[in-house]
Design an enzyme around this catalytic site. Structure first.
Site, PDB file in Angstrom:
ATOM      1  N   HIS A 125       0.062 -11.828 -14.774  1.00 26.89           N
ATOM      2  CA  HIS A 125       0.769 -12.657 -13.800  1.00 26.89           C
ATOM      3  C   HIS A 125       0.222 -14.076 -13.731  1.00 26.89           C
ATOM      4  O   HIS A 125       0.480 -14.798 -12.777  1.00 26.89           O
ATOM      5  CB  HIS A 125       0.735 -11.994 -12.419  1.00 26.89           C
ATOM      6  N   SER A 200      -1.364  -0.691  -6.717  1.00 29.39           N
ATOM      7  CA  SER A 200      -0.398   0.238  -6.123  1.00 29.39           C
ATOM      8  C   SER A 200       0.554   0.796  -7.162  1.00 29.39           C
ATOM      9  O   SER A 200       1.287   1.746  -6.900  1.00 29.39           O
ATOM     10  CB  SER A 200       0.398  -0.477  -5.024  1.00 29.39           C
TER      11      SER A 200
END
Length: 253
Positions: A125, A200
Site C-alpha cells: 500500500h 484483519s
C-alpha cells in the site's frame, strides 16, 4: 509470562524452526504498540481523517488540499513512532535468512526503521513517509510540502515537472503497485510457512496472499488480536499480544 502466552510462543517457535522459507505478512496491528492507530478500533482517528479516494483527489484541487490536511493531522498523531518488539522480532527472522522479506499493508515505514533494507520490505500500500509526483515519480520531502501548503494555502506542484504531488501511498481506487504485488505473490507461492501478524485479512487483494500460500502447501500461522476470515484454514491462530510473542524471536534474547 502466562501459560497461554508461553504455549503460543512455543507453538510458533516450533513452526518457525521447521520452516525452510518463511513469508512475513503484517497489518496495522503490529504498529499499535508503537502508537500508530489502526483502522478498525472504536474511535480510531482514521474515521475522522478518512483517506480521500484517488479519483476525487485527481479531479479536485479542494480534495487535494483536504487530503493533505488529513494526512498531516494523522502524521502528527504518531510523530516519533519507533519500531516495537513485533517489528524487531520479524527483522531478526529476516536477518537470520529464514524470511526473505516482510510483506506489509502498512504505510508507516517502521519495518524500514527496524533495520530492514528496501528489498526486504514489500510495501503493498505504499509508504507514507514521503511524497511522489504522479507524473514523473520524483520523490519529495513531506516537510517541504507542508511548509508550502501552510504558506500558500495549496499543495505545491512537483519541482521537476509541475505534476501533482501525492503521498507515496496507494489510495482507494488507485491501482495496486505491480512489482510489490508480483514479489508478494512469488513469496506466497514459494514459502512453506506464511506468518500473518496484525492483519484483519479483509482488505483485498492483499488479504488473498495467505490463502494462496496455504493452497500451495504452506502452513499458515495467524497472530492477531481479533478473528480473521482465514482462521478456519490456519494451522495456528494466536490471540496473544503481538509484541509479547514476537519479542521471543529478537536476536540475542
Amino acid at each position: 509470562m502466562t501459560d497461554s502466552l508461553a504455549a503460543s510462543i512455543a507453538a510458533l517457535k516450533e513452526m518457525v524452526d521447521e520452516a525452510g522459507l518463511i513469508a512475513g505478512f503484517t497489518g496495522a496491528g503490529i504498529s499499535t504498540e508503537s502508537g500508530v492507530p489502526d483502522f478498525r478500533s472504536p474511535n480510531s482517528p482514521w474515521k475522522r481523517n478518512t483517506p480521500i479516494p484517488f479519483e476525487l483527489f485527481m479531479s479536485s484541487e479542494e480534495a487535494r488540499r483536504e487530503a493533505w490536511r488529513r494526512k498531516f493531522a494523522m502524521d502528527d498523531l504518531y510523530r516519533g513512532a519507533r519500531p516495537n518488539r513485533g517489528h524487531l522480532g520479524l527483522a531478526s527472522l529476516v536477518t537470520s535468512g529464514r524470511m526473505p522479506a516482510v510483506v506489509t499493508q502498512n504505510i508507516d515505514g517502521l519495518h524500514h526503521a527496524s533495520g530492514l533494507a528496501d528489498h526486504e520490505v514489500i510495501e503493498l500500500h505504499g509508504n507514507g513517509t514521503y511524497a511522489k509526483c504522479l507524473t514523473c515519480e520524483r520523490p519529495h520531502d513531506l516537510s517541504w510540502i507542508r511548509s508550502q501548503l501552510e504558506e500558500h494555502g495549496n499543495p505545491p506542484p512537483c519541482r521537476a515537472c509541475g505534476g501533482i504531488l501525492k503521498s507515496a501511498t496507494i489510495s482507494f481506487g488507485q491501482a495496486m503497485p505491480r512489482e510489490p504485488m508480483r514479489r508478494a505473490q512469488k513469496l506466497a507461492l514459494t514459502c512453506d510457512l506464511f506468518l500473518v501478524v496484525g492483519s484483519s485479512l479483509v482488505v483485498h487483494p492483499a488479504a488473498a496472499f495467505p490463502a494462496v500460500a496455504k493452497e500451495n502447501g504452506a502452513r499458515l500461522a495467524i497472530l492477531n488480536r481479533d478473528p480473521t476470515p482465514l482462521d478456519g484454514i490456519a494451522d495456528l491462530v494466536v490471540r496473544e499480544d503481538i509484541g509479547a510473542v514476537l519479542s521471543a524471536f529478537i536476536a540475542g534474547k
